[in-house]
Design a protein around this motif. Sequence first.
Motif, PDB file in Angstrom:
ATOM      1  N   TYR A   1      64.303  63.364 -28.083  1.00  0.00           N
ATOM      2  CA  TYR A   1      64.179  64.413 -29.087  1.00  0.00           C
ATOM      3  C   TYR A   1      62.754  64.653 -29.556  1.00  0.00           C
ATOM      4  N   ALA A   2      62.467  65.931 -29.833  1.00  0.00           N
ATOM      5  CA  ALA A   2      61.253  66.279 -30.565  1.00  0.00           C
ATOM      6  C   ALA A   2      61.497  65.954 -32.037  1.00  0.00           C
ATOM      7  N   MET A   3      60.430  65.582 -32.728  1.00  0.00           N
ATOM      8  CA  MET A   3      60.536  65.202 -34.126  1.00  0.00           C
ATOM      9  C   MET A   3      59.522  65.980 -34.953  1.00  0.00           C
TER      10      MET A   3
ATOM     11  N   GLY B   1      60.050  75.202 -52.365  1.00  0.00           N
ATOM     12  CA  GLY B   1      60.808  75.320 -51.133  1.00  0.00           C
ATOM     13  C   GLY B   1      60.297  74.429 -50.019  1.00  0.00           C
ATOM     14  N   LEU B   2      60.928  74.573 -48.852  1.00  0.00           N
ATOM     15  CA  LEU B   2      60.595  73.775 -47.686  1.00  0.00           C
ATOM     16  C   LEU B   2      59.411  74.371 -46.934  1.00  0.00           C
ATOM     17  N   GLU B   3      58.548  73.501 -46.430  1.00  0.00           N
ATOM     18  CA  GLU B   3      57.394  73.934 -45.651  1.00  0.00           C
ATOM     19  C   GLU B   3      57.275  73.044 -44.424  1.00  0.00           C
ATOM     20  N   TRP B   4      57.344  73.639 -43.235  1.00  0.00           N
ATOM     21  CA  TRP B   4      57.135  72.893 -42.000  1.00  0.00           C
ATOM     22  C   TRP B   4      55.688  72.419 -41.947  1.00  0.00           C
ATOM     23  N   VAL B   5      55.492  71.154 -41.562  1.00  0.00           N
ATOM     24  CA  VAL B   5      54.156  70.563 -41.536  1.00  0.00           C
ATOM     25  C   VAL B   5      53.662  70.356 -40.110  1.00  0.00           C
ATOM     26  N   SER B   6      54.488  69.696 -39.287  1.00  0.00           N
ATOM     27  CA  SER B   6      54.029  69.348 -37.953  1.00  0.00           C
ATOM     28  C   SER B   6      55.207  68.939 -37.080  1.00  0.00           C
ATOM     29  N   GLY B   7      55.030  69.041 -35.773  1.00  0.00           N
ATOM     30  CA  GLY B   7      56.063  68.624 -34.841  1.00  0.00           C
ATOM     31  C   GLY B   7      55.461  68.029 -33.587  1.00  0.00           C
TER      32      GLY B   7
END
Lengths: 123, 110
Positions: free
Chosen positions: A32-34, A44-50
Amino acid sequence: EVQLVESGGDLVQSGRSLRLSCAVSGFTFDDYAMHWVRQSPGKGLEWVSGISWSSGGIGYADSVKGRFTISRDNAKNSLYLQMNNLRPDDTAFYYCARRATTVTLRGFYFDFWGQGTLVTVSS
Amino acid sequence: QSVLTQPPSVSAAPGQKATISCSGSSSNIGNNYVSWYQQVPGTAPKLLIYDNNKRPSGIPDRFSGSTSGTSATLGITGLQTGDEADYYCGAWDSSLTAMVFGGGTKLTVL
């Protein structure tokens, strides 16, 4: 049972560094990618990194690019986020999240989330 | 300012239906699938809907999702007090090359 457990959150001064960890269990980690997603208190939610399963694909939000580094150790079933030059607006709960396996990026979503770890950056 | 736009709050009576809207653009909702997350205060987000309208195992069919053009809608029927939570929409944005979320909608079951 799928479990994601974050750790490493703390109160730090502006300009300092911190390393977050996410220990996973209950699934084959290197399938899986994480990702890391953050949430400032009351916001709210904020995507940081993957990061992809092999670490060959990595992405960052513009707000953290050049300061944060994501990595993983598949042998240890662990995900990391190295945060440098922290700023007060980095104050947030940081969640690690598993990206569900999908054929294309069109179907991009997170099927499991950790409970989060709190990072507080004082000025 | 979130890339996806949601109303800050929605309210409805127990047993009734609530709908939460999520507006985006061609670079996200218009060409990629939408997911929805439920977050009870003090807990982690939980996946409710993926691929616009699919429910993960264990999510009751009272929850549904739909899309039209660059907008998406989450529907919740037979409202229960336990449905009170914050709800977030999300989608991959092909221009930003990032996962983007709405600002969240607080659902109150009156």
